[in-house]
Design a protein around this motif. Structure first.
Motif, PDB file in Angstrom:
ATOM      1  N   ASP A 198      -3.647  13.405 -11.537  1.00  0.00           N
ATOM      2  CA  ASP A 198      -2.297  13.196 -10.992  1.00  0.00           C
ATOM      3  C   ASP A 198      -1.662  14.565 -10.716  1.00  0.00           C
ATOM      4  OD1 ASP A 198       0.073  11.975 -10.206  1.00  0.00           O
ATOM      5  OD2 ASP A 198       0.806  11.681 -12.248  1.00  0.00           O
ATOM      6  N   HIS A 202      -0.420  16.214  -7.158  1.00  0.00           N
ATOM      7  CA  HIS A 202       0.917  16.785  -6.868  1.00  0.00           C
ATOM      8  C   HIS A 202       0.769  18.174  -6.256  1.00  0.00           C
ATOM      9  CE1 HIS A 202       2.443  14.174 -10.417  1.00  0.00           C
ATOM     10  NE2 HIS A 202       2.350  13.472  -9.318  1.00  0.00           N
ATOM     11  N   HIS A 267       0.028   9.557  -2.701  1.00  0.00           N
ATOM     12  CA  HIS A 267       1.034   8.841  -3.492  1.00  0.00           C
ATOM     13  C   HIS A 267       1.599   7.625  -2.760  1.00  0.00           C
ATOM     14  CE1 HIS A 267       0.786  12.044  -6.391  1.00  0.00           C
ATOM     15  NE2 HIS A 267       1.572  11.357  -7.193  1.00  0.00           N
ATOM     16  N   HIS A 281      -1.707   5.066 -12.375  1.00  0.00           N
ATOM     17  CA  HIS A 281      -1.257   6.007 -11.339  1.00  0.00           C
ATOM     18  C   HIS A 281      -2.246   7.155 -11.108  1.00  0.00           C
ATOM     19  CE1 HIS A 281       1.478   8.261  -8.836  1.00  0.00           C
ATOM     20  NE2 HIS A 281       1.394   9.291  -9.650  1.00  0.00           N
ATOM     21  N   ASN A 285      -4.607   7.906  -7.776  1.00  0.00           N
ATOM     22  CA  ASN A 285      -4.569   9.185  -7.051  1.00  0.00           C
ATOM     23  C   ASN A 285      -5.947   9.808  -6.972  1.00  0.00           C
ATOM     24  OD1 ASN A 285      -1.826   9.044  -6.655  1.00  0.00           O
ATOM     25  ND2 ASN A 285      -1.333  10.241  -8.469  1.00  0.00           N
TER      26      ASN A 285
HETATM   27 FE   LIG Z   1       2.012  11.362  -9.320  1.00  0.00          FE
END
Ligand SMILES: [Fe+2]
Length: 389
Positions: A198, A202, A267, A281, A285
């Motif tokens: 994750d 980002h 996302h 999550h 990703n």
């Molecule tokens: Fe995230």
């Protein structure tokens, strides 16, 4: 970005307290902000790890009044937020502590909204829709991934719509974030792997997005380098405090990058994948990141070459295009080394064509993919999803 022509904004709003065993300073930080009774939002994992006990002992010894809620759920829903809000008010608290992964911190953020703003939380979906700032939040992350301790976002599930919505507002920045790498040493290996992915998402999405600007690029690229070097050893041994420390920082730095640099197609799709199919999550990703990188790579070979180098690839002797494409191979290799599944099928999920059409539609409508460096239609997003089927 052309600095002679373009303009940008950047700001951070959260006071960071970093250090191994920095949690011990929590009572001083609470006194500094003059909170009288704090509401702790956390989950059962934090109870079992012994970290909640450590926190409560600190507060008891310092004579600080608190109330603890330990039933934060993964993918927290708007219903649970309203329930916790009632507990917060009944117990006369004046600040929130979110201790845990993104779910605990996002629950605390949701409660902060609900305390100060009436009605259904659905009406605050999107950017800057919250009229009133709620109680302050101290964020204490126990995973290295979401960056929620520093971002302006909370992601909450609306169970009726099977939908994970993002609420983004300057009013949602935590007042303080305590980054104590010691808290990462009890993370289960699989959680360490997917939360790390994750954070990498980002960093890569903000670095390559069409909203990237010099400061977010600097933060994003540095986070990629930290993750490239430290995620494998951290996942292999969470008690490796050097690796844990760097992953804690990488996660927060990547969070700071995406406040302004934004996230994009990964996302956009991962939220409905979570809402509709229940894919965690970070795992969602991880499935999508190489697919989206392949879709985007031709938009900026220099940037993708930078990512390859930051991930430790030797690009000497390669053409610019080959060097850029090496970034995708590097991410795929990382996912393989971390033993993360790469398809929905491998997760024993077999959604119908119609379900995947809805996911693509929701991904498009969220607007998150607007920051993708290459335009995404619903059909483009649908093709990405097909590749991870
Ligand atoms: Fe995230």
């Amino acid at each position: 970005m052309n600095l002679a022509l373009d303009s940008f904004e950047f700001g951070l709003h959260t006071q960071i307290y970093y250090g191994v065993n920095k949690l011990n300073e929590l009572p001083d930080i609470i006194r500094k902000y003059n909170y009288k009774k704090v509401f702790i939002c956390t989950d059962k994992g934090i109870v079992h790890s012994g970290n909640l006990n450590r926190l409560e002992n600190l507060l008891n010894q310092a004579g600080i009044d608190f109330f603890t809620f330990t039933d934060v759920e993964p993918d927290p829903s708007t219903e649970i937020v309203q329930h916790v809000k009632n507990l917060y008010i009944e117990n006369g608290c004046d600040a929130l502590i979110g201790m845990g992964g993104g779910s605990s911190i996002d629950t605390a953020k949701g409660v902060s909204i609900a305390v100060a703003n009436p009605g259904d939380l659905n009406q605050y979906e999107g950017k800057d829709k919250i009229p009133n700032k709620g109680p302050d939040i101290i964020a204490i992350p126990t995973t290295a991934g979401t960056g929620s301790e520093i971002t302006h976002a909370t992601v909450l599930k609306d169970k009726k719509r099977h939908y994970k919505m993002g609420i983004l507002s300057q009013k949602l920045h935590a007042k303080a974030a305590i980054l104590d790498p010691q808290l990462l040493t009890t993370v289960p290996r699989g959680v360490a792997a997917i939360t790390g992915m994750d954070a990498l998402s980002h960093a890569i999405e903000s670095y390559t997005s069409n909203q990237a600007q010099p400061i977010t690029e600097a933060l994003g690229l540095y986070a990629i380098r930290l993750i490239g070097k430290h995620l494998r050893p951290f996942v292999a041994q969470r008690t490796d405090i050097n690796a844990a420390s760097h992953m804690m920082l990488a996660s927060t730095i990547a969070g700071a990058a995406f406040i302004w640099g934004r996230v994009a197609a990964v996302h956009a799709v991962s939220h409905p994948l979570g809402g509709r199919l229940g894919v965690a999550h970070g795992l969602a990703n991880s499935l999508l990141l190489p697919v989206v990188m392949r879709y985007n790579v031709s938009t900026n070979y220099e940037k993708f070459r930078d990512i390859a180098i930051a991930l430790g690839e030797n690009v000497e002797g390669l053409s610019l295009r080959e060097a850029a494409e090496r970034s995708i191979v590097a991410v795929e290799q990382l996912i393989q080394d971390l033993e993360i599944p790469t398809t929905l099928n491998a997760l024993n999920l077999h959604p119908s064509d119609e379900e995947l059409d809805v996911i693509a539609q929701e991904a498009f409508q969220s607007g998150i993919a607007n920051a993708n460096p290459k335009d995404c239609t619903v059909a483009d997003l649908r093709k990405m999803i097909e590749k991870i089927r």
